[in-house]
Design a protein around this motif. Sequence first.
Motif, PDB file in Angstrom:
ATOM      1  N   MET A 113       6.353  -1.261 -13.802  1.00 23.96           N
ATOM      2  CA  MET A 113       5.231  -1.046 -12.903  1.00 23.96           C
ATOM      3  C   MET A 113       5.682  -0.720 -11.480  1.00 23.96           C
ATOM      4  O   MET A 113       4.980  -0.048 -10.726  1.00 23.96           O
ATOM      5  CB  MET A 113       4.306  -2.265 -12.881  1.00 23.96           C
ATOM      6  N   LYS A 114       6.881  -1.208 -11.125  1.00 18.69           N
ATOM      7  CA  LYS A 114       7.451  -0.938  -9.813  1.00 18.69           C
ATOM      8  C   LYS A 114       8.950  -1.198  -9.867  1.00 18.69           C
ATOM      9  O   LYS A 114       9.412  -1.938 -10.745  1.00 18.69           O
ATOM     10  CB  LYS A 114       6.810  -1.827  -8.736  1.00 18.69           C
ATOM     11  N   GLU A 165       2.655  -9.733  -5.509  1.00 22.28           N
ATOM     12  CA  GLU A 165       2.773  -8.307  -5.803  1.00 22.28           C
ATOM     13  C   GLU A 165       2.276  -7.973  -7.209  1.00 22.28           C
ATOM     14  O   GLU A 165       1.584  -6.973  -7.412  1.00 22.28           O
ATOM     15  CB  GLU A 165       4.221  -7.845  -5.633  1.00 22.28           C
ATOM     16  N   TYR A 169      -0.833  -5.402  -8.273  1.00 22.93           N
ATOM     17  CA  TYR A 169      -0.738  -4.268  -9.197  1.00 22.93           C
ATOM     18  C   TYR A 169      -1.754  -4.404 -10.327  1.00 22.93           C
ATOM     19  O   TYR A 169      -2.398  -3.424 -10.728  1.00 22.93           O
ATOM     20  CB  TYR A 169       0.681  -4.163  -9.761  1.00 22.93           C
ATOM     21  N   ARG A 172      -5.242  -3.524  -9.255  1.00 24.10           N
ATOM     22  CA  ARG A 172      -5.459  -2.087  -9.089  1.00 24.10           C
ATOM     23  C   ARG A 172      -5.633  -1.386 -10.420  1.00 24.10           C
ATOM     24  O   ARG A 172      -6.385  -0.425 -10.541  1.00 24.10           O
ATOM     25  CB  ARG A 172      -4.260  -1.459  -8.348  1.00 24.10           C
TER      26      ARG A 172
END
Length: 216
Positions: A113-114, A165, A169, A172
């Motif tokens: 995801m990141k 964090e 995510y 969103r």
Amino acid sequence: MREHLDQKLTRLNHDLIKMGAMVEEIIDKAIVSLKNQDLEMAKSIYTDDDAIDEMELSIEKDCLNLIALQQPIAKDLRRIASALKIITDLERIGDHAVNIAKVTLEIGKEPLMKPLIDIPKMAEICQRMIKLSLDAFVNQDVELARKVAEMDQEVDDLYDIVIKEVFEYISRDSKFLNQGIKLLFVGRYLERVADHTTNICERIIYMVTGERVEIN
């Protein structure tokens, strides 16, 4: 008798340092394999953990033989008893590395995801804590043990950032839910690694001073 006991205790130091290095390495491999999504490396962690388990059993046997055959007293006895507790914490740290490897294998090649930033930072601090805690054991350094234990807060703070964090995510886009939960588990495993290392520091303080303390 004293010289023989000292030789055995020196060997115990050596073996603990060796086991600690194995544990540092397995944590590093677990995070590198997750970050790079290297599934073969993740699978190899199971074999590494077996070696750590064997090392624990070997040190445990040596400690029990020392107690039975050398009949140590006072500080020497606390040193051996502390070593028995420390290897248990080190073995459990290895288990957490296996848990991280399981997450890596579950995520597989699914895009992350990141980019992972704070989780590797947590792992780096954990590795440093492990090394320094065993340095404190060998050198019977209470002050260093206390400083290492204080590093646990750095890991906790980074874990809080990871949680924040991940939830951002997920809020969103719900497609990140499953992977996000898995990454939270990784953060939790590293947080537990720091806790086990704090336990080691408490054992060291007891070994040197005879006083039982609870840090953090």
